[in-house]
Write an enzyme that holds these catalytic residues in place. Structure first.
Site, short mmCIF file in Angstrom:
data_model
loop_
_atom_site.label_atom_id
_atom_site.label_comp_id
_atom_site.label_asym_id
_atom_site.label_seq_id
_atom_site.Cartn_x
_atom_site.Cartn_y
_atom_site.Cartn_z
N ASN A 10 -79.04 -5.36 34.97
CA ASN A 10 -79.28 -6.66 34.34
C ASN A 10 -79.99 -6.34 33.03
O ASN A 10 -81.17 -6.01 33.03
CB ASN A 10 -80.16 -7.54 35.24
CG ASN A 10 -80.59 -8.81 34.55
OD1 ASN A 10 -80.10 -9.15 33.47
ND2 ASN A 10 -81.53 -9.53 35.17
N TRP A 11 -79.24 -6.42 31.96
CA TRP A 11 -79.80 -6.01 30.66
C TRP A 11 -80.83 -7.01 30.13
O TRP A 11 -81.56 -6.72 29.19
CB TRP A 11 -78.68 -5.85 29.63
CG TRP A 11 -77.79 -4.65 29.85
CD1 TRP A 11 -77.78 -3.80 30.93
CD2 TRP A 11 -76.77 -4.17 28.97
NE1 TRP A 11 -76.81 -2.83 30.77
CE2 TRP A 11 -76.18 -3.04 29.57
CE3 TRP A 11 -76.29 -4.60 27.73
CZ2 TRP A 11 -75.14 -2.32 28.97
CZ3 TRP A 11 -75.24 -3.89 27.13
CH2 TRP A 11 -74.69 -2.76 27.75
N LYS A 12 -80.83 -8.22 30.70
CA LYS A 12 -81.74 -9.29 30.22
C LYS A 12 -81.52 -9.53 28.72
O LYS A 12 -80.40 -9.42 28.25
CB LYS A 12 -83.19 -8.96 30.58
CG LYS A 12 -83.33 -8.62 32.07
CD LYS A 12 -84.74 -8.58 32.56
CE LYS A 12 -84.75 -8.28 34.06
NZ LYS A 12 -86.08 -8.32 34.65
N HIS A 96 -81.47 -16.07 38.53
CA HIS A 96 -82.51 -15.04 38.38
C HIS A 96 -83.87 -15.72 38.26
O HIS A 96 -83.99 -16.81 37.70
CB HIS A 96 -82.23 -14.20 37.13
CG HIS A 96 -83.09 -12.98 37.05
ND1 HIS A 96 -84.38 -13.03 36.58
CD2 HIS A 96 -82.87 -11.70 37.45
CE1 HIS A 96 -84.91 -11.81 36.68
NE2 HIS A 96 -84.01 -10.99 37.19
N GLU A 98 -86.26 -15.25 36.37
CA GLU A 98 -86.67 -15.59 34.99
C GLU A 98 -86.04 -16.89 34.53
O GLU A 98 -86.64 -17.65 33.77
CB GLU A 98 -86.32 -14.42 34.05
CG GLU A 98 -87.27 -13.25 34.28
CD GLU A 98 -86.66 -11.87 34.03
OE1 GLU A 98 -85.62 -11.78 33.36
OE2 GLU A 98 -87.24 -10.90 34.54
N GLU A 168 -85.06 -10.31 44.93
CA GLU A 168 -85.94 -9.81 43.88
C GLU A 168 -87.31 -10.45 44.04
O GLU A 168 -87.52 -11.59 43.58
CB GLU A 168 -85.37 -10.17 42.50
CG GLU A 168 -84.04 -9.50 42.23
CD GLU A 168 -83.81 -9.28 40.74
OE1 GLU A 168 -83.38 -8.18 40.38
OE2 GLU A 168 -84.12 -10.18 39.93
N GLY A 174 -90.39 -5.91 36.71
CA GLY A 174 -90.95 -5.46 35.44
C GLY A 174 -92.43 -5.13 35.51
O GLY A 174 -93.10 -4.97 34.50
N SER A 214 -88.29 -3.22 39.82
CA SER A 214 -88.80 -1.88 39.53
C SER A 214 -88.08 -0.78 40.32
O SER A 214 -88.69 0.21 40.71
CB SER A 214 -90.31 -1.81 39.75
OG SER A 214 -90.97 -2.74 38.90
N GLY A 235 -83.31 -3.79 36.22
CA GLY A 235 -83.68 -4.27 34.89
C GLY A 235 -83.96 -3.11 33.96
O GLY A 235 -83.05 -2.51 33.37
N GLY A 236 -85.23 -2.75 33.82
CA GLY A 236 -85.65 -1.73 32.86
C GLY A 236 -84.84 -0.44 32.93
O GLY A 236 -84.43 0.10 31.89
P1 13P Z 1 -86.94 -4.43 36.65
O1 13P Z 1 -86.01 -3.42 37.26
O2 13P Z 1 -87.21 -4.24 35.20
O3 13P Z 1 -88.18 -4.62 37.48
O4 13P Z 1 -86.16 -5.85 36.73
C1 13P Z 1 -85.58 -6.22 37.92
C2 13P Z 1 -84.74 -7.41 37.67
O5 13P Z 1 -85.23 -8.48 37.38
C3 13P Z 1 -83.29 -7.22 37.74
O6 13P Z 1 -82.64 -8.46 37.72
#
Ligand code: 13P
Length: 254
Positions: A10-12, A96, A98, A168, A174, A214, A235-236
């Site tokens: 998930n590149w966000k 998601h 967010e 999640e 994050g 994470s 994510g990251g």
């Molecule tokens: P991180 O891997 O950066 O914690 O993010 C997880 C996430 O929200 C994937 O959708």
């Protein structure tokens, strides 16, 4: 029951269109040896065409991070499932945390988006997860059950097979804090049991449930070893091909 592992990035709101091809090609190159894992990059909508072009002929599937439930119309700033399909996307992340936290997403709108995505033939990655406050208040089960029951309302057993659930925990996104494998497994089992009540045990056994929060090469193997953890939503660590490939390698070894 063996479920094919699925690792999705998930590149966000990271990675520009001009940077997209390099990352997708890097991911494809670094993961091409792991044919037993489904590898996906979910990108900002504006990156989707470049991502699809870069992924052509590779093992990498491309998805988006959100979609609207209407096919077209006066919805300024929104993107329909038809537009995503037309651009070559095959997956879409729905609900998601967010989006729930910053953009007013509710269980009801998650349901509308998920049903639209499934109806369009996209693989919907539907996200659920509790905040730290909810967990500490003893509301974990209640929150997950509500997100599942409302978010998947009127989704049939046949449709359910076309979606992926991502667990999640909001407190692990994050933050560098990861749910322990046992904590994650406990909620994954709850998600599967809730799915069984909604669409029957046989279907529930087929649905893949990803862990997100994470996840990185160093902790992926122990999470993915758990019975009900069928992949990751990353994510990251999805922003660097080598890190992402490290997670795919851990999934391939399971
Ligand atoms: P991180 O891997 O950066 O914690 O993010 C997880 C996430 O929200 C994937 O959708």
């Amino acid at each position: 029951m063996s479920r094919r592992k699925i690792i999705a990035g998930n590149w966000k709101m990271n990675i520009k269109p001009s940077e997209t091809a390099a990352l997708v090609k890097g991911v494809a190159e670094a993961t091409k040896g792991f044919a037993n894992v489904e590898v996906v990059c979910c990108t900002p909508a504006i990156d989707v065409p470049a991502a699809v072009a870069a992924a052509a002929g590779t093992n990498v599937g491309i998805g988006a991070e959100n979609c609207h439930w209407k096919e077209s119309g006066a919805y300024t700033g929104e993107i329909s499932t038809g537009m995503l399909l037309d651009a070559g996307a095959k997956y879409v992340i729905i609900g998601h945390s967010e989006r729930r936290q910053y953009f007013g997403e509710t269980d009801e709108t998650v349901n509308l988006r998920a049903r639209a995505a499934i109806a369009a033939g996209l693989t919907a990655i539907v996200c659920v997860g509790e905040t730290l406050e909810e967990r500490e208040a003893g509301k974990l089960v209640e929150v997950i059950e509500r997100q599942m029951n409302v978010g998947l309302k009127d989704v049939t057993a046949a449709d359910c097979e076309k979606l992926v659930i991502a667990y999640e925990p909001v407190w692990a996104i994050g933050t560098g804090k990861t749910a322990t494998p046992d904590q994650a497994q406990e909620v994954h089992a709850l998600i599967r049991a809730t799915l069984a009540k909604l669409v029957g045990a046989e279907t529930a056994e087929k649905v893949r449930i990803q862990y997100g929060g994470s996840m990185k090469p160093g902790n992926a193997a122990e999470l993915l070893a758990k019975k009900d953890i069928d992949g990751g939503l990353i994510g990251g660590a999805a922003l660097k091909a080598a890190d992402f490939a490290g997670i795919v390698a851990a999934a391939a070894a399971e």
